[in-house]
Design an enzyme around this catalytic site. Structure first.
Site, PDB file in Angstrom:
ATOM      1  N   SER A  47       0.799  -1.225   0.000  1.00  0.00           N
ATOM      2  CA  SER A  47       0.000   0.000   0.000  1.00  0.00           C
ATOM      3  C   SER A  47       0.832   1.276   0.000  1.00  0.00           C
ATOM      4  CB  SER A  47      -0.934   0.011   1.211  1.00  0.00           C
ATOM      5  OG  SER A  47      -0.192  -0.082   2.419  1.00  0.00           O
ATOM      6  N   GLU A 225     -13.884  11.732   9.822  1.00  0.00           N
ATOM      7  CA  GLU A 225     -13.459  11.768  11.220  1.00  0.00           C
ATOM      8  C   GLU A 225     -11.984  12.092  11.372  1.00  0.00           C
ATOM      9  OE1 GLU A 225     -14.639   8.150  13.090  1.00  0.00           O
ATOM     10  OE2 GLU A 225     -16.774   8.466  12.690  1.00  0.00           O
ATOM     11  N   HIS A 232       0.927   5.563   5.702  1.00  0.00           N
ATOM     12  CA  HIS A 232       0.542   5.941   4.340  1.00  0.00           C
ATOM     13  C   HIS A 232       0.693   7.441   4.125  1.00  0.00           C
ATOM     14  CE1 HIS A 232      -1.602   2.124   5.256  1.00  0.00           C
ATOM     15  NE2 HIS A 232      -1.011   1.810   4.114  1.00  0.00           N
TER      16      HIS A 232
END
Length: 278
Positions: A47, A225, A232
């Protein structure tokens, strides 16, 4: 992984070198007078490098920014996928799919480590000096069988600091295991772990925050939120890591200066674009 998939993967990873010289592999696409396909930089990873959908913005993988630092005659094929390890990427058939598009002279960048650390998960976890190296060898062998050049890339560091502001390594023995394998196999190594750790140290806890996915509540409609993600990247972080990667490609002699650009020039975050689908 089923027996059929394992047999398919083994067959592709052991393709004879002669196959890589056929016209179908030397040129991109099928039929038709388009000329040779541009040389391609393939990315196998997790990722931290992966392309992100619009629904995840502003999360950005460094592979999304790498094209800004490569000459237009090179293209990037970003096969990195969230949550994958050196093991799961192979066992899901993703290395087979990547290698099917690899042509002689291409580069195959391999960055795994974050999810290999998850040893409690049998689908992803590896041991640094045994199974991790064994899986990495499959990427090296597969690229070489296609007459492409494998390049091992240690994982980019997370944002972690001690109370005194010292940037802390978080990847255990995996970077050292990859360094050892690169030396053993004679493969170029981009030491992104060491480069990023040094850069995060320069920037400090406050200076690194805009590079990572730290968002205030309401700042992004995709993260209503907010977020406090120290793994990341936001666009600025992805650009910074892509720049490190490009410079390392030059410094390690993998690419010549003519194949690179903007190593010291600004790359605006606005240049980043996200795909419309997950």
């Amino acid at each position: 992984m089923s027996i059929t998939r394992r047999q398919t993967a083994t067959a592709l990873l052991t393709l004879p070198l002669a196959l890589a010289a056929t016209p179908a592999l030397a040129h991109g696409g099928g039929g038709g007078g388009g000329g040779p396909r541009p040389r391609t930089v393939h990315i196998a990873g997790d990722s931290t490098a992966a392309p992100k959908p619009a629904s995840a913005a502003p999360e950005t993988g460094w592979g999304m920014a790498l094209p800004f630092f490569l000459a237009p005659r090179l293209r990037v094929a970003n096969h990195a996928v969230n949550g994958r390890s050196s093991k799961s990427f192979i066992e899901e058939g993703r290395l087979v799919a990547l290698l099917a598009d690899v042509r002689p002279g291409d580069l195959v960048l391999v960055q795994f480590g974050h999810n290999d650390q998850k040893t409690e998960d049998p689908a992803r976890g590896t041991d640094p000096y045994t199974t991790y190296q064994e899986y990495l060898r499959q990427y090296v062998k597969g690229a070489r069988a296609r007459r492409a050049r494998p390049v091992l890339v240690t994982s980019v560091e997370r944002r972690r600091f001690a109370a005194d502001g010292t940037a802390l390594p978080s990847l255990g023995a995996y970077p050292a295991a990859m360094r050892a394998l690169a030396a053993e196999e004679g493969v170029p190594l981009l030491d992104l772990q060491a480069l990023s750790l040094a850069r995060w140290q320069e920037l400090g806890p406050d200076g690194t925050e805009p590079y990572f996915l730290w968002l205030a509540p309401g700042e992004s409609p995709n993260h209503p939120e907010g977020a406090q993600d120290n793994t990341h990247f936001r666009p600025a972080g992805a650009v910074e890591v892509a720049r490190m990667t490009a410079r390392a490609l030059l410094d390690e002699g993998v690419l010549p200066a003519r194949d690179l650009r903007r190593l010291d020039a600004p790359v605006p975050a606005e240049w980043i674009s996200w795909s419309g689908t997950a």
